[in-house]
Design a protein around this motif. Structure first.
Motif, PDB file in Angstrom:
ATOM      1  N   ALA A   1     -70.881 -27.787  45.717  1.00 33.53           N
ATOM      2  CA  ALA A   1     -70.731 -29.235  45.882  1.00 33.53           C
ATOM      3  C   ALA A   1     -71.486 -29.989  44.785  1.00 33.53           C
ATOM      4  CB  ALA A   1     -71.231 -29.657  47.261  1.00 33.53           C
TER       5      ALA A   1
ATOM      6  N   GLU B   1     -72.277 -22.744  48.924  1.00 36.28           N
ATOM      7  CA  GLU B   1     -71.513 -23.946  49.279  1.00 36.28           C
ATOM      8  C   GLU B   1     -72.210 -25.210  48.775  1.00 36.28           C
ATOM      9  OE1 GLU B   1     -69.729 -26.158  53.286  1.00 36.28           O
ATOM     10  OE2 GLU B   1     -70.660 -24.174  53.412  1.00 36.28           O
ATOM     11  N   ARG B   2     -73.526 -25.268  48.956  1.00 34.90           N
ATOM     12  CA  ARG B   2     -74.261 -26.440  48.480  1.00 34.90           C
ATOM     13  C   ARG B   2     -74.218 -26.524  46.957  1.00 34.90           C
ATOM     14  NH1 ARG B   2     -80.124 -26.789  51.101  1.00 34.90           N
ATOM     15  NH2 ARG B   2     -80.053 -28.841  50.074  1.00 34.90           N
TER      16      ARG B   2
ATOM     17  N   ARG C   1     -69.523 -29.742  41.576  1.00 32.65           N
ATOM     18  CA  ARG C   1     -68.387 -30.681  41.551  1.00 32.65           C
ATOM     19  C   ARG C   1     -68.868 -32.092  41.207  1.00 32.65           C
ATOM     20  NH1 ARG C   1     -66.635 -27.348  45.911  1.00 32.65           N
ATOM     21  NH2 ARG C   1     -67.633 -28.704  47.456  1.00 32.65           N
TER      22      ARG C   1
ATOM     23  N   ALA D   1     -69.230 -37.760  51.072  1.00 33.27           N
ATOM     24  CA  ALA D   1     -68.891 -37.751  52.495  1.00 33.27           C
ATOM     25  C   ALA D   1     -69.101 -36.384  53.128  1.00 33.27           C
ATOM     26  CB  ALA D   1     -67.432 -38.196  52.678  1.00 33.27           C
ATOM     27  N   ASP D   2     -69.052 -35.315  52.318  1.00 33.51           N
ATOM     28  CA  ASP D   2     -69.179 -33.956  52.841  1.00 33.51           C
ATOM     29  C   ASP D   2     -70.432 -33.238  52.354  1.00 33.51           C
ATOM     30  OD1 ASP D   2     -66.648 -34.119  54.156  1.00 33.51           O
ATOM     31  OD2 ASP D   2     -65.675 -33.794  52.213  1.00 33.51           O
ATOM     32  N   SER D   3     -71.341 -33.947  51.679  1.00 33.67           N
ATOM     33  CA  SER D   3     -72.508 -33.257  51.105  1.00 33.67           C
ATOM     34  C   SER D   3     -73.712 -34.184  51.039  1.00 33.67           C
ATOM     35  CB  SER D   3     -72.170 -32.742  49.697  1.00 33.67           C
ATOM     36  OG  SER D   3     -73.335 -32.276  49.039  1.00 33.67           O
ATOM     37  N   ASP D   4     -74.774 -33.811  51.731  1.00 33.22           N
ATOM     38  CA  ASP D   4     -76.021 -34.574  51.626  1.00 33.22           C
ATOM     39  C   ASP D   4     -76.591 -34.518  50.218  1.00 33.22           C
ATOM     40  OD1 ASP D   4     -75.873 -35.254  54.303  1.00 33.22           O
ATOM     41  OD2 ASP D   4     -77.219 -33.650  54.961  1.00 33.22           O
TER      42      ASP D   4
ATOM     43  N   LEU E   1     -67.052 -37.519  47.248  1.00 34.94           N
ATOM     44  CA  LEU E   1     -67.645 -36.199  47.449  1.00 34.94           C
ATOM     45  C   LEU E   1     -68.847 -36.250  48.388  1.00 34.94           C
ATOM     46  CD1 LEU E   1     -67.558 -34.960  43.740  1.00 34.94           C
ATOM     47  CD2 LEU E   1     -66.136 -34.109  45.618  1.00 34.94           C
TER      48      LEU E   1
ATOM     49  N   ARG F   1     -74.819 -36.954  48.132  1.00 38.67           N
ATOM     50  CA  ARG F   1     -75.268 -38.290  48.541  1.00 38.67           C
ATOM     51  C   ARG F   1     -76.606 -38.625  47.882  1.00 38.67           C
ATOM     52  NH1 ARG F   1     -75.318 -37.423  53.601  1.00 38.67           N
ATOM     53  NH2 ARG F   1     -73.069 -37.691  53.723  1.00 38.67           N
TER      54      ARG F   1
END
Length: 263
Positions: free
Chosen positions: A215, A211-212, A218, A242-245, A240, A248
Protein backbone atom coordinates in the motif's frame (compact mmCIF):
# COMPACT_ATOMS: atom_id res chain seq x y z
CA UNK A 1 21.31 20.01 44.26
CA UNK A 2 22.72 16.60 43.37
CA UNK A 3 21.01 13.56 44.85
CA UNK A 4 23.25 11.99 47.49
CA UNK A 5 23.56 8.85 45.34
CA UNK A 6 24.75 10.78 42.28
CA UNK A 7 28.42 10.45 41.34
CA UNK A 8 30.01 13.84 40.61
CA UNK A 9 33.70 13.89 39.69
CA UNK A 10 35.76 16.17 41.90
CA UNK A 11 36.82 18.30 38.91
CA UNK A 12 33.26 18.81 37.61
CA UNK A 13 31.49 22.13 38.20
CA UNK A 14 27.81 21.80 39.12
CA UNK A 15 25.70 24.87 39.81
CA UNK A 16 23.96 24.68 43.21
CA UNK A 17 20.56 25.09 41.52
CA UNK A 18 21.06 22.10 39.20
CA UNK A 19 19.11 18.96 40.05
CA UNK A 20 20.98 15.69 39.52
CA UNK A 21 18.90 12.53 39.93
CA UNK A 22 19.61 9.33 41.80
CA UNK A 23 22.31 7.19 40.22
CA UNK A 24 23.28 9.88 37.71
CA UNK A 25 26.94 10.73 37.12
CA UNK A 26 28.93 13.69 35.88
CA UNK A 27 32.41 13.11 34.47
CA UNK A 28 35.69 14.93 34.88
CA UNK A 29 35.88 18.61 33.91
CA UNK A 30 32.22 18.79 32.89
CA UNK A 31 30.14 21.89 33.60
CA UNK A 32 26.46 21.76 34.64
CA UNK A 33 24.85 25.19 34.70
CA UNK A 34 21.90 26.70 36.54
CA UNK A 35 18.35 25.57 35.80
CA UNK A 36 19.46 22.15 34.63
CA UNK A 37 17.69 18.94 35.60
CA UNK A 38 19.35 15.58 34.92
CA UNK A 39 17.25 12.47 35.47
CA UNK A 40 18.06 9.33 37.40
CA UNK A 41 20.68 7.06 35.89
CA UNK A 42 21.83 9.53 33.24
CA UNK A 43 25.58 9.59 32.61
CA UNK A 44 27.35 12.78 31.58
CA UNK A 45 30.84 12.09 30.24
CA UNK A 46 34.01 14.15 30.66
CA UNK A 47 34.43 17.67 29.27
CA UNK A 48 30.71 18.14 28.60
CA UNK A 49 28.69 21.32 29.10
CA UNK A 50 24.98 21.48 29.89
CA UNK A 51 23.38 24.94 29.88
CA UNK A 52 19.93 25.66 31.22
CA UNK A 53 17.05 25.81 31.15
CA UNK A 54 17.48 22.17 30.14
CA UNK A 55 15.61 19.04 31.26
CA UNK A 56 17.23 15.67 30.57
CA UNK A 57 15.32 12.48 31.40
CA UNK A 58 16.37 9.11 32.76
CA UNK A 59 19.12 6.70 31.69
CA UNK A 60 20.64 8.81 28.93
CA UNK A 61 24.34 8.48 28.09
CA UNK A 62 26.00 11.70 26.98
CA UNK A 63 29.58 11.12 25.89
CA UNK A 64 32.61 13.37 26.20
CA UNK A 65 32.76 16.90 24.80
CA UNK A 66 29.05 17.15 24.00
CA UNK A 67 27.62 20.69 24.25
CA UNK A 68 24.01 20.51 25.40
CA UNK A 69 21.55 23.36 25.81
CA UNK A 70 23.67 26.15 24.36
CA UNK A 71 22.15 29.40 23.16
CA UNK A 72 20.48 29.24 19.75
CA UNK A 73 22.59 30.19 16.77
CA UNK A 74 20.11 32.84 15.71
CA UNK A 75 20.89 36.56 15.40
CA UNK A 76 17.36 37.39 16.54
CA UNK A 77 17.97 35.80 19.95
CA UNK A 78 18.02 38.45 22.67
CA UNK A 79 18.51 36.33 25.76
CA UNK A 80 14.87 35.46 26.34
CA UNK A 81 14.10 32.42 28.49
CA UNK A 82 14.10 29.41 26.17
CA UNK A 83 14.65 25.73 26.90
CA UNK A 84 15.73 22.27 25.81
CA UNK A 85 13.91 19.05 26.69
CA UNK A 86 15.45 15.59 26.19
CA UNK A 87 13.62 12.36 26.96
CA UNK A 88 14.89 9.01 28.23
CA UNK A 89 17.48 6.42 27.14
CA UNK A 90 19.12 8.52 24.45
CA UNK A 91 22.75 7.99 23.42
CA UNK A 92 24.46 11.28 22.55
CA UNK A 93 27.99 10.79 21.30
CA UNK A 94 31.13 12.91 21.27
CA UNK A 95 31.03 16.57 20.19
CA UNK A 96 27.28 16.57 19.53
CA UNK A 97 25.69 20.02 19.87
CA UNK A 98 22.05 20.62 20.80
CA UNK A 99 20.73 24.18 21.14
CA UNK A 100 17.81 25.62 23.09
CA UNK A 101 14.83 27.20 21.32
CA UNK A 102 14.10 30.81 20.39
CA UNK A 103 11.39 33.14 21.59
CA UNK A 104 10.00 33.51 18.10
CA UNK A 105 10.11 29.80 17.31
CA UNK A 106 8.13 28.32 20.17
CA UNK A 107 10.79 28.65 22.86
CA UNK A 108 11.79 25.00 23.10
CA UNK A 109 13.92 22.40 21.35
CA UNK A 110 12.64 18.89 22.11
CA UNK A 111 14.19 15.44 21.61
CA UNK A 112 12.21 12.31 22.44
CA UNK A 113 13.45 8.97 23.76
CA UNK A 114 15.57 6.04 22.57
CA UNK A 115 17.48 8.03 19.97
CA UNK A 116 21.13 7.70 18.91
CA UNK A 117 22.88 10.95 18.01
CA UNK A 118 26.37 10.02 16.86
CA UNK A 119 29.55 12.07 16.86
CA UNK A 120 29.38 15.69 15.70
CA UNK A 121 25.62 15.60 15.10
CA UNK A 122 23.90 18.98 15.46
CA UNK A 123 20.30 19.79 16.46
CA UNK A 124 19.55 23.49 16.07
CA UNK A 125 17.05 25.72 17.84
CA UNK A 126 13.34 24.89 17.92
CA UNK A 127 13.76 21.42 16.38
CA UNK A 128 11.41 18.61 17.34
CA UNK A 129 12.85 15.08 17.14
CA UNK A 130 10.72 12.01 17.82
CA UNK A 131 11.68 8.61 19.18
CA UNK A 132 13.93 5.75 17.99
CA UNK A 133 15.85 7.91 15.50
CA UNK A 134 19.48 7.50 14.44
CA UNK A 135 21.56 10.50 13.41
CA UNK A 136 24.86 9.26 12.02
CA UNK A 137 28.13 11.18 12.29
CA UNK A 138 27.88 14.84 11.26
CA UNK A 139 24.15 14.72 10.52
CA UNK A 140 22.78 18.23 10.92
CA UNK A 141 19.39 19.81 11.50
CA UNK A 142 18.94 23.53 10.86
CA UNK A 143 16.39 25.44 12.94
CA UNK A 144 12.71 24.53 13.25
CA UNK A 145 13.07 21.07 11.69
CA UNK A 146 10.52 18.42 12.71
CA UNK A 147 11.68 14.78 12.61
CA UNK A 148 9.23 11.93 13.20
CA UNK A 149 9.83 8.50 14.77
CA UNK A 150 12.21 5.80 13.48
CA UNK A 151 13.99 8.20 11.13
CA UNK A 152 17.58 7.52 10.03
CA UNK A 153 19.89 10.32 8.91
CA UNK A 154 23.06 8.93 7.37
CA UNK A 155 26.46 10.55 7.76
CA UNK A 156 26.80 14.19 6.64
CA UNK A 157 23.08 14.51 5.84
CA UNK A 158 21.81 18.06 6.18
CA UNK A 159 18.21 19.22 6.66
CA UNK A 160 17.14 22.76 5.69
CA UNK A 161 15.31 24.90 8.24
CA UNK A 162 11.56 24.42 8.65
CA UNK A 163 11.57 21.08 6.81
CA UNK A 164 9.75 18.03 8.13
CA UNK A 165 10.92 14.42 7.93
CA UNK A 166 8.13 11.86 8.29
CA UNK A 167 8.12 8.63 10.30
CA UNK A 168 10.32 5.75 9.07
CA UNK A 169 12.11 7.89 6.47
CA UNK A 170 15.73 7.18 5.52
CA UNK A 171 18.03 10.00 4.41
CA UNK A 172 21.12 8.75 2.58
CA UNK A 173 24.74 9.73 3.16
CA UNK A 174 25.52 13.33 2.30
CA UNK A 175 22.00 14.13 1.11
CA UNK A 176 20.95 17.78 1.49
CA UNK A 177 17.22 18.01 2.07
CA UNK A 178 15.43 21.28 1.25
CA UNK A 179 11.80 20.09 1.25
CA UNK A 180 9.44 17.95 3.29
CA UNK A 181 10.05 14.18 3.16
CA UNK A 182 6.86 12.13 3.65
CA UNK A 183 6.80 9.06 5.89
CA UNK A 184 8.46 5.84 4.67
CA UNK A 185 10.57 7.43 1.91
CA UNK A 186 14.25 6.98 1.09
CA UNK A 187 16.20 10.03 -0.06
CA UNK A 188 19.56 9.73 -1.85
CA UNK A 189 22.24 12.27 -2.71
CA UNK A 190 22.24 13.88 -6.13
CA UNK A 191 23.16 17.48 -5.45
CA UNK A 192 20.19 18.06 -3.21
CA UNK A 193 18.68 14.78 -2.07
CA UNK A 194 15.88 13.30 -4.13
CA UNK A 195 13.36 10.54 -3.32
CA UNK A 196 14.54 7.10 -4.34
CA UNK A 197 11.74 4.73 -3.36
CA UNK A 198 10.47 3.68 0.06
CA UNK A 199 12.42 2.43 3.05
CA UNK A 200 11.44 -1.24 2.56
CA UNK A 201 14.19 -2.82 4.66
CA UNK A 202 13.54 -0.49 7.56
CA UNK A 203 9.80 -1.19 7.42
CA UNK A 204 10.38 -4.95 7.42
CA UNK A 205 12.61 -4.66 10.49
CA UNK A 206 9.81 -2.85 12.29
CA UNK A 207 7.22 -5.51 11.53
CA UNK A 208 5.41 -4.07 8.50
CA UNK A 209 3.85 -6.93 6.52
CA UNK A 210 3.76 -7.21 2.74
CA UNK A 211 0.24 -5.82 2.49
CA UNK A 212 1.17 -2.63 4.33
CA UNK A 213 4.37 -2.22 2.30
CA UNK A 214 2.45 -2.75 -0.96
CA UNK A 215 0.00 0.00 0.00
CA UNK A 216 2.86 2.38 0.81
CA UNK A 217 4.53 1.52 -2.50
CA UNK A 218 1.30 2.33 -4.38
CA UNK A 219 1.16 5.67 -2.60
CA UNK A 220 4.76 6.42 -3.52
CA UNK A 221 4.06 5.67 -7.17
CA UNK A 222 1.04 7.98 -7.13
CA UNK A 223 3.09 10.91 -5.84
CA UNK A 224 6.51 10.32 -7.38
CA UNK A 225 6.17 8.14 -10.47
CA UNK A 226 2.80 8.96 -12.03
CA UNK A 227 3.89 12.26 -13.56
CA UNK A 228 0.76 13.88 -12.13
CA UNK A 229 0.74 17.36 -10.65
CA UNK A 230 0.70 17.38 -6.86
CA UNK A 231 -3.00 18.22 -6.69
CA UNK A 232 -3.89 15.17 -8.78
CA UNK A 233 -1.49 13.01 -6.80
CA UNK A 234 -3.14 14.11 -3.55
CA UNK A 235 -6.53 13.07 -4.90
CA UNK A 236 -5.10 9.66 -5.78
CA UNK A 237 -3.64 9.38 -2.27
CA UNK A 238 -7.00 10.27 -0.78
CA UNK A 239 -8.58 7.33 -2.58
CA UNK A 240 -5.81 4.96 -1.49
CA UNK A 241 -6.01 6.22 2.10
CA UNK A 242 -9.51 4.80 2.47
CA UNK A 243 -7.96 1.33 2.83
CA UNK A 244 -4.64 2.12 4.54
CA UNK A 245 -3.75 3.95 7.74
CA UNK A 246 -0.17 4.25 6.47
CA UNK A 247 -1.27 6.03 3.30
CA UNK A 248 -3.51 8.25 5.41
CA UNK A 249 -0.43 9.18 7.44
CA UNK A 250 1.39 10.16 4.23
CA UNK A 251 -1.58 12.19 3.03
CA UNK A 252 -1.93 14.05 6.34
CA UNK A 253 1.81 14.78 6.31
CA UNK A 254 1.68 16.21 2.78
CA UNK A 255 -1.39 18.32 3.49
CA UNK A 256 0.11 19.72 6.71
CA UNK A 257 3.31 21.19 5.29
CA UNK A 258 4.46 24.77 4.76
CA UNK A 259 7.67 23.91 2.89
CA UNK A 260 7.51 22.54 -0.66
CA UNK A 261 7.29 18.78 -0.90
CA UNK A 262 10.56 17.12 -1.89
CA UNK A 263 9.80 15.53 -5.29
Amino acid sequence: MPDMAAAIHASAVVDPSARIGEGASVGAFSWIGPDVEIGAGTRIGPHCSVHGPTRIGRDNHIHGHAAIGGEPQDKKFRGERVSLEIGDRNVIREFTTINRGTGGGGGVTRIGSDNWLLAYAHVAHDCMVGNHCIFSNNATLAGHVVVGDHVILSGFAGIHQFCRIGDHAFIGMGALVNGDVPPFLMVAQEGYGRPRGINVEGLKRRGFDQERIAAIRRAYRAVYMSGDALGEARRALSALAADSDDVRLMLEFIEGGERPLLR
